[in-house]
Design an enzyme around this catalytic site. Structure first.
Site, PDB file in Angstrom:
ATOM      1  N   SER A 127      56.214  24.528  44.152  1.00 49.64           N
ATOM      2  CA  SER A 127      55.677  23.885  42.931  1.00 49.64           C
ATOM      3  C   SER A 127      56.634  22.822  42.406  1.00 49.64           C
ATOM      4  O   SER A 127      56.214  21.717  42.063  1.00 49.64           O
ATOM      5  CB  SER A 127      55.465  24.895  41.807  1.00 49.64           C
ATOM      6  OG  SER A 127      54.718  25.959  42.248  1.00 49.64           O
ATOM      7  N   GLU A 159      55.229  22.074  34.165  1.00 44.54           N
ATOM      8  CA  GLU A 159      54.915  23.419  34.657  1.00 44.54           C
ATOM      9  C   GLU A 159      54.776  24.415  33.498  1.00 44.54           C
ATOM     10  O   GLU A 159      53.876  25.250  33.483  1.00 44.54           O
ATOM     11  CB  GLU A 159      55.990  23.891  35.646  1.00 44.54           C
ATOM     12  CG  GLU A 159      55.655  25.235  36.231  1.00 44.54           C
ATOM     13  CD  GLU A 159      56.037  25.408  37.695  1.00 44.54           C
ATOM     14  OE1 GLU A 159      56.461  24.445  38.341  1.00 44.54           O
ATOM     15  OE2 GLU A 159      55.895  26.540  38.164  1.00 44.54           O
ATOM     16  N   ASP A 171      64.684  25.230  39.656  1.00 41.51           N
ATOM     17  CA  ASP A 171      63.979  24.697  40.824  1.00 41.51           C
ATOM     18  C   ASP A 171      63.817  23.181  40.734  1.00 41.51           C
ATOM     19  O   ASP A 171      64.013  22.456  41.709  1.00 41.51           O
ATOM     20  CB  ASP A 171      62.601  25.363  40.965  1.00 41.51           C
ATOM     21  CG  ASP A 171      62.701  26.875  40.957  1.00 41.51           C
ATOM     22  OD1 ASP A 171      63.813  27.389  41.166  1.00 41.51           O
ATOM     23  OD2 ASP A 171      61.671  27.545  40.741  1.00 41.51           O
TER      24      ASP A 171
HETATM   25  C1  GLA Z   1      61.690  31.331  39.644  1.00 40.78           C
HETATM   26  C2  GLA Z   1      61.747  30.339  38.506  1.00 40.78           C
HETATM   27  C3  GLA Z   1      63.186  29.850  38.290  1.00 40.78           C
HETATM   28  C4  GLA Z   1      64.151  31.023  38.173  1.00 40.78           C
HETATM   29  C5  GLA Z   1      63.952  32.015  39.311  1.00 40.78           C
HETATM   30  C6  GLA Z   1      64.791  33.252  39.154  1.00 40.78           C
HETATM   31  O1  GLA Z   1      62.007  30.688  40.851  1.00 40.78           O
HETATM   32  O2  GLA Z   1      60.921  29.224  38.781  1.00 40.78           O
HETATM   33  O3  GLA Z   1      63.235  29.024  37.149  1.00 40.78           O
HETATM   34  O4  GLA Z   1      64.037  31.650  36.917  1.00 40.78           O
HETATM   35  O5  GLA Z   1      62.589  32.404  39.420  1.00 40.78           O
HETATM   36  O6  GLA Z   1      66.149  32.951  39.254  1.00 40.78           O
END
Ligand code: GLA
Length: 389
Positions: A127, A159, A171
């Site tokens: 995503s 998002e 991310d």
């Molecule tokens: C998902 C979320 C991130 C983070 C991880 C856990 O990937 O998108 O922002 O919180 O979980 O570390």
């Protein structure tokens, strides 16, 4: 054919001409620092070669037309008439356009073809890669500066507020800022980053359990809520502001579950800072030990390695299988948890044997064929190929 070749060829077939540019934004694997980003803490992801590519050219109007090959979808939208729909790739395009326009970015329309090779739902941030690829596509046809941190913030806003998933900033930050051959220590409060080189002669292996997350949104939001409650009871803005000593001294203020959640986050932040020192010292053994500790903390305190209603605990089994190989320095679940992928740090000399043995052991125990990927660290969102008009 590579996804980059496919988007190029499909573009030429559809439009009878070369695109202006092909943009690319990568997925990621997090080495350590899990469930710390929304606590203003530290994370250490690296961008991986699995990515999303868009071949595109500008349009004269304010329409965006995208052929999304992985979804067999033709997406058409009008930047002057965006409205929310049911979850689909189109919502990510709309969300990023909306977030950019809300900040006053002047956007032009474009048309193109999109394809990726990041396994979806595996916890490798398909995503975020999609959001950053779209932001980069708008950048290529509009007049504004490319500030990776700002693009990450706006993608996260898309998002959180358009798609409705309350993820942290990790991310998007790594998809925007990844650096070849390095992981990145990210301070999720200041968004400062620091390069952390992978230890010499090691490889990062992503191990897909082939189980997919279920109920992840509600479980993720519940964990977030518990962390916020802990911070409130401890009288700080976020768990980032709590040390292990402070937590110990104030443990009585928290109920047992909240204390467990806080124990993970506080210790994970400390481990992540220690991990960057280990990496700067080229100490694979130390980094690996910290990764194992991180997994145990996620299993026992944050309780995100097991999936409700599943007959076996895929992430825990995968980490145990990896640990049996002498070339494995460390392994842990990666991403939100509840299924998806684990990650291992492995001696390069034996990486193929490691993959074979780990896959075999996992398949014996679960009767599922896993997928293992030996990954390299790559650069963040950028253009991949430009064409003369
Ligand atoms: C998902 C979320 C991130 C983070 C991880 C856990 O990937 O998108 O922002 O919180 O979980 O570390």
């Amino acid at each position: 054919m590579s996804p980059q070749e496919i988007v190029k060829q499909t573009f030429i077939e559809a439009y009878g001409d070369n695109p202006l540019v092909i943009v690319r934004a990568p997925g990621r694997v997090n080495l350590i620092g899990e469930h710390t980003d929304y606590n203003d803490g530290f994370v250490m992801p690296m961008a991986i070669e699995y990515a999303i590519w868009i071949a595109l050219r500008p349009r004269e109007d304010r329409q965006v037309h995208v052929q999304a090959l992985d979804f067999d979808a033709h997406i058409h939208l009008d930047l002057d008439a965006l409205s929310k729909g049911a979850i689909s790739p189109a919502e990510y395009i709309k969300g990023v356009a909306w977030a950019l326009m809300q900040e006053g970015y002047p956007l032009n329309g474009w048309e193109g073809v999109m394809k990726g090779d990041i396994p979806i739902g595996a916890g490798l941030s398909s995503s975020a890669a999609l959001e950053l690829a779209i932001a980069r596509a708008f950048y290529e046809v509009s007049e504004f500066d490319w500030d990776p941190n700002h693009m990450a913030r706006l993608s996260q806003k898309a998002e959180n507020e358009w798609v409705g998933m309350k993820c942290g900033i990790m991310d998007q930050m790594i998809s925007a800022n990844g650096k070849a051959d390095h992981a990145l220590l990210i301070d999720c409060r200041s968004l400062e980053t620091r390069l952390a080189p992978l230890p010499p002669n090691t490889r990062v292996v992503v191990m897909d359990t082939m189980t997919r997350r279920e109920l992840v949104e509600s479980l993720y939001n519940e964990r977030r809520q518990q962390c916020e409650t802990a911070a409130k009871l401890l009288g700080v803005p976020a768990l980032r502001d709590v040390s292990s000593a402070m937590l110990k001294a104030n443990a009585k203020k928290l109920d047992p579950v909240t204390l467990k959640r806080a124990t993970h986050v506080v210790s994970e932040n400390e481990r992540t800072l220690e991990a960057v020192d280990a990496m700067l010292a080229g100490d694979a053994k130390r980094l690996g030990t910290l990764m194992y500790q991180s997994h145990m903390s996620l299993r026992d305190y944050f309780e995100v390695t097991k999936m409700p209603h599943r007959p076996f605990d895929a992430l825990d089994i995968m980490v145990q299988c990896a640990r049996k190989h002498p070339a494995c320095f460390g392994a842990r679940m990666t991403g939100a948890g509840f299924g998806g992928c684990a990650v291992a740090l492995v001696n390069n000399d034996a990486v193929h044997n490691f993959c074979e043995q780990t896959a075999q052991l996992y398949a014996e125990q679960t009767h599922i064929e896993p997928k293992l990927y030996v990954c390299s660290a790559v650069n963040g969102a950028f253009w991949a190929e430009r064409f003369m008009s």
